[in-house]
Design a protein around this motif. Structure first.
Motif, mmCIF file in Angstrom:
data_model
loop_
_atom_site.group_PDB
_atom_site.id
_atom_site.type_symbol
_atom_site.label_atom_id
_atom_site.label_comp_id
_atom_site.label_asym_id
_atom_site.label_seq_id
_atom_site.Cartn_x
_atom_site.Cartn_y
_atom_site.Cartn_z
ATOM 1 N N GLU A 1 -31.267 6.168 -40.509
ATOM 2 C CA GLU A 1 -29.704 6.524 -40.349
ATOM 3 C C GLU A 1 -29.437 5.926 -38.818
ATOM 4 O O GLU A 1 -29.950 6.506 -38.085
ATOM 5 N N VAL A 2 -28.231 5.291 -38.610
ATOM 6 C CA VAL A 2 -27.843 4.846 -37.368
ATOM 7 C C VAL A 2 -26.492 4.877 -37.336
ATOM 8 O O VAL A 2 -25.728 4.950 -37.974
ATOM 9 N N GLN A 3 -25.946 5.022 -35.894
ATOM 10 C CA GLN A 3 -24.791 4.986 -35.534
ATOM 11 C C GLN A 3 -24.146 3.516 -35.452
ATOM 12 O O GLN A 3 -24.928 2.659 -34.986
ATOM 13 N N PRO A 4 -22.844 3.439 -35.376
ATOM 14 C CA PRO A 4 -22.169 1.991 -35.424
ATOM 15 C C PRO A 4 -22.637 1.274 -34.195
ATOM 16 O O PRO A 4 -23.115 0.027 -34.210
ATOM 17 N N ALA A 5 -22.824 2.027 -33.122
ATOM 18 C CA ALA A 5 -23.088 1.536 -31.759
ATOM 19 C C ALA A 5 -24.352 0.879 -31.668
ATOM 20 O O ALA A 5 -24.640 -0.009 -30.906
ATOM 21 N N LYS A 6 -25.529 1.440 -32.496
ATOM 22 C CA LYS A 6 -26.705 0.870 -32.471
ATOM 23 C C LYS A 6 -27.111 0.012 -33.817
ATOM 24 O O LYS A 6 -28.214 -0.482 -33.965
ATOM 25 N N PHE A 7 -25.934 -0.411 -34.640
ATOM 26 C CA PHE A 7 -26.511 -1.177 -35.594
ATOM 27 C C PHE A 7 -27.031 -2.563 -35.220
ATOM 28 O O PHE A 7 -27.589 -3.057 -35.913
ATOM 29 N N GLU A 8 -26.570 -3.239 -34.439
ATOM 30 C CA GLU A 8 -26.831 -4.548 -34.016
ATOM 31 C C GLU A 8 -28.570 -4.509 -33.684
ATOM 32 O O GLU A 8 -29.367 -5.456 -33.984
ATOM 33 N N GLU A 9 -28.666 -3.586 -32.688
ATOM 34 C CA GLU A 9 -30.163 -3.519 -32.108
ATOM 35 C C GLU A 9 -31.006 -3.111 -33.050
ATOM 36 O O GLU A 9 -32.127 -3.534 -33.307
ATOM 37 N N THR B 1 -3.795 -10.705 -52.610
ATOM 38 C CA THR B 1 -3.436 -9.519 -52.018
ATOM 39 C C THR B 1 -4.644 -8.424 -52.276
ATOM 40 O O THR B 1 -4.751 -7.835 -51.120
ATOM 41 N N ALA B 2 -5.399 -8.604 -53.047
ATOM 42 C CA ALA B 2 -6.644 -7.898 -53.223
ATOM 43 C C ALA B 2 -7.380 -7.991 -51.926
ATOM 44 O O ALA B 2 -7.907 -7.358 -51.452
ATOM 45 N N LEU B 3 -7.652 -9.392 -51.669
ATOM 46 C CA LEU B 3 -8.579 -9.780 -50.595
ATOM 47 C C LEU B 3 -8.196 -9.439 -49.334
ATOM 48 O O LEU B 3 -8.702 -9.070 -48.452
ATOM 49 N N SER B 4 -6.589 -9.454 -49.097
ATOM 50 C CA SER B 4 -6.041 -9.185 -47.782
ATOM 51 C C SER B 4 -6.271 -7.558 -47.501
ATOM 52 O O SER B 4 -5.986 -7.561 -46.114
ATOM 53 N N ARG B 5 -6.894 -6.736 -48.387
ATOM 54 C CA ARG B 5 -6.890 -5.519 -48.128
ATOM 55 C C ARG B 5 -7.851 -5.148 -46.946
ATOM 56 O O ARG B 5 -8.348 -4.040 -46.344
ATOM 57 N N LEU B 6 -8.846 -6.232 -46.940
ATOM 58 C CA LEU B 6 -10.356 -6.079 -46.244
ATOM 59 C C LEU B 6 -10.055 -6.571 -44.838
ATOM 60 O O LEU B 6 -9.372 -7.073 -44.324
ATOM 61 N N ARG B 7 -11.028 -5.685 -43.861
ATOM 62 C CA ARG B 7 -11.041 -6.221 -42.495
ATOM 63 C C ARG B 7 -12.428 -5.776 -42.140
ATOM 64 O O ARG B 7 -13.267 -5.163 -42.786
ATOM 65 N N SER B 8 -13.018 -6.296 -40.989
ATOM 66 C CA SER B 8 -14.410 -6.481 -40.609
ATOM 67 C C SER B 8 -14.151 -5.300 -39.412
ATOM 68 O O SER B 8 -13.211 -5.465 -38.304
ATOM 69 N N PRO B 9 -14.858 -4.316 -39.404
ATOM 70 C CA PRO B 9 -14.769 -3.299 -38.670
ATOM 71 C C PRO B 9 -15.203 -3.783 -36.979
ATOM 72 O O PRO B 9 -16.074 -4.762 -37.215
ATOM 73 N N GLU B 10 -14.830 -3.216 -35.859
ATOM 74 C CA GLU B 10 -15.300 -3.755 -34.528
ATOM 75 C C GLU B 10 -16.896 -3.913 -34.395
ATOM 76 O O GLU B 10 -17.280 -4.818 -33.858
ATOM 77 N N TRP B 11 -17.542 -2.695 -35.104
ATOM 78 C CA TRP B 11 -18.815 -2.863 -34.836
ATOM 79 C C TRP B 11 -19.656 -3.920 -35.460
ATOM 80 O O TRP B 11 -20.590 -4.157 -35.182
ATOM 81 N N VAL B 12 -18.882 -4.549 -36.495
ATOM 82 C CA VAL B 12 -19.508 -5.785 -37.183
ATOM 83 C C VAL B 12 -19.248 -7.196 -36.435
ATOM 84 O O VAL B 12 -19.933 -7.785 -36.297
ATOM 85 N N GLU B 13 -18.016 -7.003 -36.020
ATOM 86 C CA GLU B 13 -17.306 -8.219 -35.237
ATOM 87 C C GLU B 13 -18.089 -8.533 -34.188
ATOM 88 O O GLU B 13 -18.500 -9.645 -33.732
ATOM 89 N N ARG B 14 -18.452 -7.483 -33.320
ATOM 90 C CA ARG B 14 -19.134 -7.919 -32.111
ATOM 91 C C ARG B 14 -20.503 -8.323 -32.209
ATOM 92 O O ARG B 14 -21.092 -8.907 -31.361
ATOM 93 N N THR B 15 -21.100 -8.142 -33.449
ATOM 94 C CA THR B 15 -22.401 -8.977 -33.567
ATOM 95 C C THR B 15 -22.502 -10.344 -34.151
ATOM 96 O O THR B 15 -23.493 -11.008 -34.052
ATOM 97 N N GLY B 16 -21.131 -10.766 -34.254
ATOM 98 C CA GLY B 16 -21.094 -12.228 -34.628
ATOM 99 C C GLY B 16 -21.259 -12.354 -36.394
ATOM 100 O O GLY B 16 -21.356 -13.649 -36.759
#
Length: 340
Positions: free
Chosen positions: A38-46, A180-195
């Motif tokens: 189990e990890v916190q979002p800040a540790k996801f990439e590493e 419209t269904a697709l537009s409900r999604l977004r990428s969290p910041e902790w995912v986006e910063r990993t590329g």
């Protein structure tokens, strides 16, 4: 469409579900089975992405959905129903558990000789002018459950009303439900910063406990749980030889659906289709019924078990073998979002 209209007219009242009434039943574990990190979002990439290691992030699933206008408190399933209820989806009818403590399954493993000698299957082959597959070289068959196409809102209505016949809606691509269904999604910041680029979002919906056998996905993916619970057994790609991936008939019966919600399965669709993308180790079966050689090699395998509840996210690295046990919660559903 006519069948579904009749069902809607005679639908049972929405059932009620208790968590204790649908416990998460364990899959057959490998010889060595650890717990998922189990990890916190800040540790996801590493600790997950770079390490190529499965991990669970607790209570971050809501970050993948945009807030509804006006701060609506609709549940995710209700919101997709509102925007895409008339979209056509494909649902499967899982096979019942094969033993008292077992799970209904989406991957029945059966000896090819037994399957193709069934009277209805043999008749289906004769009627279609199809030859019987070479069962000498293909001794085991992967028998998928029968399926039916219906509207998304009818699938949800079925899940909430027909306890006797569970359904499983698998891999409904969100783009197919509309923009419209697709537009409900977004990428969290902790995912986006990993590329990490998340594509091919899809929904999965179950109305009862069910098991899915070992398979692999080419890309890495994130599994977001909204309702219900999942236990995912994960094994490193190097464990493949212990999981019995071999070429096998990959077949599915035909289905007739009655207006009262009962189904009958018969015959076989596309009898000469084969695949090698699924393990022939039946993780939902009674272990005493499995071939000794399969149990022996699986007993030498090592894996990790990852349990996710509503709001949790599971990271599955590319090519990791995974089998899944699903259980519904008090909503009578288990709803997941998968992003590759």
């Amino acid at each position: 469409a006519n069948v579904m209209a009749k069902m809607a007219g005679s639908a049972q009242a929405h059932r009620t579900c208790k968590v204790s009434a649908s416990p998460l039943r364990p899959l057959l574990p490998p010889g060595s089975n650890g717990r998922c990190q189990e990890v916190q979002p800040a540790k996801f990439e590493e600790e997950c992405l770079k390490a190529e290691r499965p991990c669970v992030l607790r209570q971050v699933g809501s970050a993948f959905l945009k807030q509804s206008k006006g701060g609506s408190k609709l549940r995710p399933l209700d919101q997709w129903m509102k925007t895409a209820g008339n979209a056509t989806v494909r649902v499967s009818f899982p096979y019942p558990a094969s033993h008292e403590n077992g799970l209904p399954t989406l991957n029945r493993i059966q000896r090819s000789a037994n399957f193709f000698s069934q009277e209805d299957v043999a008749e289906s082959l004769r009627t279609g002018g199809q030859p019987t597959p070479d069962i000498a070289s293909l001794p085991w068959a992967l028998v998928r459950p029968g399926s039916w196409h219906m509207r998304f809102q009818d699938a949800v209505s079925w899940a909430l009303s027909h306890e006797a016949q569970p359904i499983y809606m698998n891999q409904v691509m969100l783009p197919d439900l509309g923009a419209t269904a697709l537009s409900r999604l977004r990428s969290p910041e902790w995912v986006e910063r990993t590329g990490l680029q998340l594509t091919q979002p899809s929904l999965w919906l179950s109305s009862a406990s069910v098991a899915t056998g070992y398979h692999q996905d080419g890309p890495e993916n994130l599994l977001v749980q909204f309702t219900g619970t999942k236990e995912v057994m994960l094994l490193h790609p190097s464990e493949k030889a212990k999981l019995h991936y071999t070429e096998a008939p990959d077949v599915e019966p035909l289905v007739e659906l009655s207006s009262d919600g009962s189904i009958s399965v018969y015959g076989v669709r596309d009898p000469n289709r084969t695949s090698s993308g699924h393990s022939l180790l039946d993780v939902a079966a009674d272990p005493t019924a499995l071939p000794a050689e399969m149990l022996a090699s699986y007993g030498k395998a090592s894996g990790v078990s990852c349990k996710i509840d509503p709001g949790d996210v599971l990271y599955i690295p590319a090519q990791w073998h995974h089998a899944v046990s699903t259980a519904v919660d008090e909503s009578c559903t288990a709803l997941s979002l998968n992003l590759w």
